[in-house]
Motif scaffolding. Structure first.
Motif, PDB file in Angstrom:
ATOM      1  N   MET A 171      44.043  26.215  15.471  1.00  0.00           N
ATOM      2  CA  MET A 171      44.562  27.508  15.893  1.00  0.00           C
ATOM      3  C   MET A 171      46.090  27.478  15.855  1.00  0.00           C
ATOM      4  SD  MET A 171      42.094  28.243  19.207  1.00  0.00           S
ATOM      5  CE  MET A 171      42.653  29.936  19.417  1.00  0.00           C
TER       6      MET A 171
ATOM      7  N   LYS B 266      38.457  20.715  20.873  1.00  0.00           N
ATOM      8  CA  LYS B 266      38.231  19.606  19.940  1.00  0.00           C
ATOM      9  C   LYS B 266      39.299  18.534  20.135  1.00  0.00           C
ATOM     10  CE  LYS B 266      36.555  22.791  16.333  1.00  0.00           C
ATOM     11  NZ  LYS B 266      36.960  24.040  17.019  1.00  0.00           N
TER      12      LYS B 266
ATOM     13  N   CYS C  15      37.179  19.087  27.032  1.00  0.00           N
ATOM     14  CA  CYS C  15      37.102  19.782  25.745  1.00  0.00           C
ATOM     15  C   CYS C  15      36.174  20.989  25.840  1.00  0.00           C
ATOM     16  CB  CYS C  15      36.610  18.825  24.659  1.00  0.00           C
ATOM     17  SG  CYS C  15      37.803  17.556  24.205  1.00  0.00           S
TER      18      CYS C  15
ATOM     19  N   GLN D  60      42.792  20.637  21.108  1.00  0.00           N
ATOM     20  CA  GLN D  60      42.986  22.077  20.992  1.00  0.00           C
ATOM     21  C   GLN D  60      41.652  22.719  20.643  1.00  0.00           C
ATOM     22  OE1 GLN D  60      44.628  24.123  17.595  1.00  0.00           O
ATOM     23  NE2 GLN D  60      46.227  25.103  18.825  1.00  0.00           N
ATOM     24  N   ASP D  61      41.437  23.929  21.187  1.00  0.00           N
ATOM     25  CA  ASP D  61      40.211  24.675  20.892  1.00  0.00           C
ATOM     26  C   ASP D  61      38.963  23.847  21.181  1.00  0.00           C
ATOM     27  OD1 ASP D  61      38.581  26.752  20.032  1.00  0.00           O
ATOM     28  OD2 ASP D  61      38.689  26.166  17.924  1.00  0.00           O
TER      29      ASP D  61
ATOM     30  N   THR E 109      37.764  23.958  27.592  1.00  0.00           N
ATOM     31  CA  THR E 109      38.967  24.570  27.003  1.00  0.00           C
ATOM     32  C   THR E 109      38.716  25.103  25.592  1.00  0.00           C
ATOM     33  OG1 THR E 109      39.707  22.384  26.239  1.00  0.00           O
ATOM     34  CG2 THR E 109      40.513  23.142  28.386  1.00  0.00           C
ATOM     35  N   ARG E 110      37.464  25.259  25.247  1.00  0.00           N
ATOM     36  CA  ARG E 110      37.145  25.787  23.916  1.00  0.00           C
ATOM     37  C   ARG E 110      37.699  27.208  23.780  1.00  0.00           C
ATOM     38  NH1 ARG E 110      32.086  24.449  23.950  1.00  0.00           N
ATOM     39  NH2 ARG E 110      32.511  22.393  23.055  1.00  0.00           N
ATOM     40  N   GLY E 111      38.328  27.490  22.652  1.00  0.00           N
ATOM     41  CA  GLY E 111      38.903  28.812  22.408  1.00  0.00           C
ATOM     42  C   GLY E 111      40.351  28.943  22.851  1.00  0.00           C
ATOM     43  N   CYS E 112      40.912  27.874  23.446  1.00  0.00           N
ATOM     44  CA  CYS E 112      42.301  27.916  23.929  1.00  0.00           C
ATOM     45  C   CYS E 112      43.240  27.347  22.869  1.00  0.00           C
ATOM     46  CB  CYS E 112      42.441  27.122  25.219  1.00  0.00           C
ATOM     47  SG  CYS E 112      41.513  27.834  26.608  1.00  0.00           S
ATOM     48  N   ALA E 113      44.338  28.054  22.612  1.00  0.00           N
ATOM     49  CA  ALA E 113      45.271  27.642  21.556  1.00  0.00           C
ATOM     50  C   ALA E 113      46.299  26.632  22.036  1.00  0.00           C
ATOM     51  CB  ALA E 113      45.988  28.870  20.990  1.00  0.00           C
TER      52      ALA E 113
END
Length: 533
Positions: free
Chosen positions: A297, A107, A74, A104-105, A77-81
């Motif tokens: 996102m 989380k 997690c 996602q993002d 991969t923060r900021g990934c849609a």
């Protein structure tokens, strides 16, 4: 590419119990899927640790390392849609559950437990895991967050991109959880699996996915454990498949030890259209309410479409399948016509034959229908009506085919009667416009209708689907008949069906070869100086 979403199924290189190695391989594949613009990518069941850890699942160290690896993924991969769907084991109250984590993002948006735990033949998952089908309206404490937890979760990216998640055995049950998810509004389902390999099982699995996607009017994305799993008792091939409404869009090569990723562009807009227009899915109910989890996102928008578009969607490339399709269509046509003739007590079938493709197929269908009814082919009145544009070649084709089929052949030229109509209309016969053409088309239809009335017959229409869809016909003329046998067959397929009949009927091969080589034309305009149309 509005309405299309790219999805992925990933099978990472696995080392059994080596969580650090596994999560690194998972992250690499996730980055590849994100770079390709995937809205979501699914990984195999228990991919963080491996599915075949057996009694190692009773070790708290392995379970804790799995949770830590999930949180590490997690953070990376923060900021990934792109949505990632990973498999791991999680303890809950007094039991251990085989789960999917939806991320996602950076989380964890939800945790879905496996509903059905197999415990037969080669499977004995109940030794370690509990079924989660009763877990609903619950949360799971992961780190400092309370995560939605249960089989009642649906995930929404926008009005169209909605999906549910199930695990392996869930699909193989009489009523999979994905059925309820589809009824509740999921357009896609992602399945994390660990399905072992047996002879012919891959074929069964492929058909299962294909038909299940059709039953749900949905997309189905499937990733199964690969050959890095233990082979003490079983072998795992790493099967990955993506299906849409009964079609397999993508499939990987099994038994590959290296990581692999497949992607496909699913037409979610079309799936919603089919559900609203054709299915009873909208009337179905679910045994429990679903919770809706909104993605933080929006799914990535596609810039290019990778999906292949078949230029001939009605004509299979495989010759054997194409022949089977032609046989099926021809039998449907003949059966439908035979039923109508019997119902109407028609004494004759009346058909205009031009020597072209459409009337040839219709005449062949008439012959089959009459034979189905055990009647003589002389009950078919095959009528050629030479006009201003009729050539020697098409005239010869029509005459020879009608006589070869032993029909009641009639010749009724329309040139003089068409001239009388043009004269009554005060229309210059040298002005070859729509009036000039349609006078001939309507004259032919009038003759056929009157002939049918005289002999107690049915006028069999010859126009095909392509002509009807494009309006390539004359209103109140060839667009009319008493039964149109070609109305649902596109022009491209008409040619193939005639070719198939040609292979079955050696005595007709010569005339059918000439018909197949004749240029397509309504023959309403005079031929050129060379007699060509």
């Amino acid at each position: 590419m509005d309405g299309f979403y790219r999805v992925g199924a990933a099978v990472p290189e696995l080392r059994l119990g080596d969580v650090d190695h596994n999560i690194q391989k998972i992250q690499t594949l996730y980055e590849q899927a994100a770079a390709k613009g995937c809205a979501a990518v699914v990984f195999p069941e228990l991919c963080v640790t491996g599915y075949t850890c057996a009694d190692l699942f009773e070790q708290e160290f392995l379970i804790s390392r799995g949770r830590e690896a999930l949180l590490h993924f997690c953070a990376q991969t923060r900021g990934c849609a792109t949505v990632a769907i990973l498999g791991l084991a999680l303890p809950y109250q007094n039991g251990l559950y085989n789960c999917a984590a939806i991320i996602q993002d950076g989380k964890v948006l939800g945790l879905v437990p496996k509903s059905h735990i197999p415990n037969y033949r080669e499977f004995y998952e109940k030794r370690w895991f509990l079924p989660g089908r009763q877990i609903r309206n619950s949360t799971y404490r992961l780190g400092t967050e309370d995560i939605p937890w249960g089989v009642d979760l649906l995930f929404y990216g926008d009005d169209r991109f909605t999906f549910g998640v199930e695990l392996c055995e869930d699909l193989w049950t009489p009523v999979p959880p994905s059925v309820y998810q589809a009824c509740a509004g999921a357009a896609l389902c992602f399945n994390l699996s660990a399905s072992d390999e047996l002879v012919t099982k891959a074929d069964y699995r492929r058909d299962l996915l294909r038909m299940h996607s059709a039953r749900c009017f949905g997309g189905y994305v499937y990733a199964s454990a690969g050959p890095g799993e233990s082979s003490t008792d079983l072998v795992y091939g790493g099967h990955a498949l993506i299906a849409e409404n009964g079609l397999i869009l993508a499939e990987n090569q099994r038994f590959v030890f290296a990581s692999s990723l497949i992607t496909a562009d699913v037409d979610v807009h079309r799936l919603w259209h089919l559900r609203r227009a054709e299915s009873t899915l909208r009337e179905a109910s679910t045994p429990y309410p679903f919770r809706h989890v909104q993605l933080p996102m929006p799914p990535p928008a596609l810039q290019t479409l990778e999906r292949a578009v078949d230029p001939h969607p009605f004509v299979p490339d495989n010759p054997q399948l194409r022949n089977e399709r032609c046989r099926e269509i021809f039998d449907i046509q003949a059966s439908a016509l035979a039923r109508r003739v019997a119902h109407c007590h028609a004494r004759k079938l009346v058909i205009g034959v031009s020597g072209g493709l459409d009337s040839t197929l219709a005449l062949l269908v008439c012959e089959r229908a009459i034979k189905v009814l055990n009647r003589a082919t002389a009950d078919i009145m095959a009528v050629t009506m030479p006009g201003f544009g009729t050539t020697d070649q098409t005239y010869r084709n029509a005459v020879e085919l009608a006589k070869a089929l032993q029909t009641d052949f009639r010749e009724m030229p329309i040139r003089e009667s068409a001239k009388l109509q043009l004269q009554a209309l005060q229309h210059d016969p040298n002005q070859h416009d729509v009036t000039y053409e349609n006078v001939q088309a309507r004259e032919r239809t009038m003759l056929l209708m009157n002939l049918a009335n005289k002999h107690g017959g049915l006028v069999v229409g010859t126009g095909d689907l392509s002509e009807l869809a494009l309006g390539w016909c004359t209103y109140n003329a060839d667009h009319m008949s008493m039964y149109a046998v070609n109305a649902s067959i596109p022009k491209t397929l008409v040619r193939y069906i005639i070719s198939w009949v040609r292979e079955q009927r050696p005595e007709l091969q010569e005339v059918l070869d000439r018909i197949l080589s004749t240029p397509i034309s309504p023959e309403l305009l005079p031929p050129d100086a060379n007699g060509d149309i």
